[in-house]
Design a protein around this motif. Sequence first.
Motif, PDB file in Angstrom:
ATOM      1  N   LYS A 117      26.043  39.339   0.345  1.00  0.00           N
ATOM      2  CA  LYS A 117      27.369  39.925   0.119  1.00  0.00           C
ATOM      3  C   LYS A 117      28.330  39.036  -0.651  1.00  0.00           C
ATOM      4  N   LYS A 159      32.717  38.071   7.771  1.00  0.00           N
ATOM      5  CA  LYS A 159      31.502  38.831   7.456  1.00  0.00           C
ATOM      6  C   LYS A 159      30.323  37.914   7.172  1.00  0.00           C
ATOM      7  N   GLY A 166      26.336  46.912  10.218  1.00  0.00           N
ATOM      8  CA  GLY A 166      27.553  46.635  10.975  1.00  0.00           C
ATOM      9  C   GLY A 166      27.500  45.350  11.778  1.00  0.00           C
ATOM     10  N   GLU A 201      37.220  38.137   4.304  1.00  0.00           N
ATOM     11  CA  GLU A 201      38.009  38.983   3.415  1.00  0.00           C
ATOM     12  C   GLU A 201      39.145  39.626   4.181  1.00  0.00           C
ATOM     13  N   LYS A 202      40.081  40.184   3.453  1.00  0.00           N
ATOM     14  CA  LYS A 202      41.213  40.879   4.055  1.00  0.00           C
ATOM     15  C   LYS A 202      40.690  42.124   4.764  1.00  0.00           C
ATOM     16  N   HIS A 209      35.558  54.936   3.551  1.00  0.00           N
ATOM     17  CA  HIS A 209      34.365  54.318   2.972  1.00  0.00           C
ATOM     18  C   HIS A 209      33.817  55.290   1.931  1.00  0.00           C
ATOM     19  N   GLN A 232      32.814  56.624  11.336  1.00  0.00           N
ATOM     20  CA  GLN A 232      31.981  55.496  11.771  1.00  0.00           C
ATOM     21  C   GLN A 232      32.329  55.090  13.194  1.00  0.00           C
ATOM     22  N   GLU A 275      29.006  50.117  -2.440  1.00  0.00           N
ATOM     23  CA  GLU A 275      29.934  50.558  -1.392  1.00  0.00           C
ATOM     24  C   GLU A 275      31.346  50.039  -1.676  1.00  0.00           C
ATOM     25  N   GLU A 289      30.167  45.940  -0.861  1.00  0.00           N
ATOM     26  CA  GLU A 289      28.801  45.409  -0.904  1.00  0.00           C
ATOM     27  C   GLU A 289      27.902  46.368  -1.670  1.00  0.00           C
TER      28      GLU A 289
HETATM   29  P1  ADP Z   1      27.174  46.515   6.432  1.00  0.00           P
HETATM   30  O1  ADP Z   1      26.324  45.650   5.570  1.00  0.00           O
HETATM   31  O2  ADP Z   1      27.036  46.204   7.869  1.00  0.00           O
HETATM   32  O3  ADP Z   1      27.053  47.949   6.069  1.00  0.00           O
HETATM   33  P2  ADP Z   1      29.773  46.550   5.053  1.00  0.00           P
HETATM   34  O4  ADP Z   1      30.316  45.400   4.299  1.00  0.00           O
HETATM   35  O5  ADP Z   1      29.251  47.679   4.271  1.00  0.00           O
HETATM   36  O6  ADP Z   1      28.670  46.042   6.089  1.00  0.00           O
HETATM   37  O7  ADP Z   1      30.892  47.084   6.027  1.00  0.00           O
HETATM   38  C1  ADP Z   1      30.617  48.056   7.001  1.00  0.00           C
HETATM   39  C2  ADP Z   1      31.872  48.837   7.306  1.00  0.00           C
HETATM   40  O8  ADP Z   1      32.927  47.992   7.760  1.00  0.00           O
HETATM   41  C3  ADP Z   1      32.465  49.577   6.129  1.00  0.00           C
HETATM   42  O9  ADP Z   1      31.876  50.825   5.956  1.00  0.00           O
HETATM   43  C4  ADP Z   1      33.918  49.714   6.516  1.00  0.00           C
HETATM   44  O10 ADP Z   1      34.120  50.767   7.412  1.00  0.00           O
HETATM   45  C5  ADP Z   1      34.170  48.426   7.247  1.00  0.00           C
HETATM   46  N1  ADP Z   1      34.729  47.406   6.368  1.00  0.00           N
HETATM   47  C6  ADP Z   1      34.032  46.528   5.619  1.00  0.00           C
HETATM   48  N2  ADP Z   1      34.858  45.719   4.938  1.00  0.00           N
HETATM   49  C7  ADP Z   1      36.113  46.079   5.273  1.00  0.00           C
HETATM   50  C8  ADP Z   1      37.423  45.592   4.943  1.00  0.00           C
HETATM   51  N3  ADP Z   1      37.595  44.568   4.124  1.00  0.00           N
HETATM   52  N4  ADP Z   1      38.491  46.228   5.482  1.00  0.00           N
HETATM   53  C9  ADP Z   1      38.320  47.249   6.323  1.00  0.00           C
HETATM   54  N5  ADP Z   1      37.130  47.734   6.701  1.00  0.00           N
HETATM   55  C10 ADP Z   1      36.033  47.156   6.182  1.00  0.00           C
END
Ligand code: ADP
Length: 456
Positions: A117, A159, A166, A201-202, A209, A232, A275, A289
Amino acid sequence: MTLHRVLVANRGEIAVRIIRACRDLGMETVQVHSSADENSLPVKLADESVLIGPPPASQSYLLPKVLVEAALKTGCDAVHPGYGFLSENAEFAELCAQAGLRFIGPSAEVIRLMGDKSAARRAAIEAGVPVTPGSTDPIVDRAEGLKLAREIGFPVLIKASAGGGGRGMRVVESEAGFDAALDSATREAESAFGNGEVYIEKYLPRVRHIEVQIMGDGVDIVHFGERDCSIQRRHQKLVEESPSPALSEKQRADIADAACRLARKVAYCGAGTMEFILDPASGDFYFIEMNTRIQVEHPVTEMVTNSDLVKMQLVIADTGKLPVTQDDVVFCGHAIECRINAEDPERGFMPKPGKLTDLILPSGPGVRVDSHVYQGYDLPPYYDSLMAKVITWGRDREEALARMKRALGEMEITGVPSTVAFHQRLLSEPAFLEGDVHTRFVRESMWAGHPMQGML
Ligand code: ADP
Ligand code: ADP
Ligand code: MG
């Protein structure tokens, strides 16, 4: 066709899905299985099956060498990794290539670049694609991490670079919770992915999503529109639909364009998903990601584009060429997918495997079910709790929703809990019907005041 025999290096519904695509192309299939999956549907459907080890995935589905040996022993010339397991594992892709097996996915190099990521964030920045505010470097030092979090401003999200499903993710509301969250995210990432690297990240609250399906052959890139996966729990998707009810035509074109730009930048080959999160208030979107594999919710896109994405993965691997151009991708109607898991929503979506004593799956106009379960099937406790994906198509969202309501009403599952009742309840929520939801909707609205709210 130069490829004739495909090792299905996965299990469950996606293994069934891969076998179906192979069969449509006249390719033979060899299904690997652990001793817990001996009686599984993909084992029954494949031309041949190979036992690869005991039930724990760490001793079977997650062993690159064992899978490569199984492919060679059974005369396969290609390997389809599905999703999860080794699908985004660069060493596995490399090992396949070294053994002369075609890996159905991008090269090990591209997996390394985009499957990580924080590396993918750097690539996005270079491609001029907006990313969530934050760092692109791993946190090596606690004090540095906290300093960075202060600069970004709380809430922040810690992250795992190798994260997925998740996991390895912690929302930190304020400075007080930072140390504990950093430790637990690192520990979880270490045990789940064998890599404890994390970055910050913020955290943007109340976002949607939105993800873009792309296909490439290393030269040309084609997109198949977006999916909205805002419903979700615990950062994991429950419902996906296409097109997103939240995008204007301008935003739709912009986000697809950003996804293609990034894919082109890395000369992407195969199926992939970019995404993003979308802030509905400002209309701004940010890359979060890339998944360098087929995704769980790919059928939604197949329904609105009348295409077969798994077949296309196989064709690209076989010929090295994309079989379509952007003009060939025609969008029609609306599709929704509900994930039916063996989980108890009332108990915080706790998974509970067991034997499916009774089972009725829906069908009829506009209904598709992708599943590996059958009546009498004993869901093993070792793997994912996904039992079925119910996908409905309609000429518009209203028709797709009406068909979903009908389909869920026809379902009967006894022996294990399921998420059917959850989806039925969701389909009566005015905010969902109006398309006005965000990623914390289940937790903050549907589960407001519920004793298990904190678990979602
Ligand atoms: P994974 O690899 O577990 O799918 P992601 O980076 O895609 O991880 O994040 C999973 C979920 O977390 C996203 O679909 C979103 O709902 C939430 N999310 C991820 N990054 C952020 C962020 N910076 N701010 C708010 N929600 C986030
Ligand atoms: P999708 O991204 O296709 O919507 P999910 O995020 O639900 O799918 O993940 C699909 C499956 O893959 C789940 O079993 C999840 O736990 C697993 N998974 C996803 N990413 C990873 C990863 N990086 N490592 C291990 N398992 C993963
Ligand atoms: Mg994701």
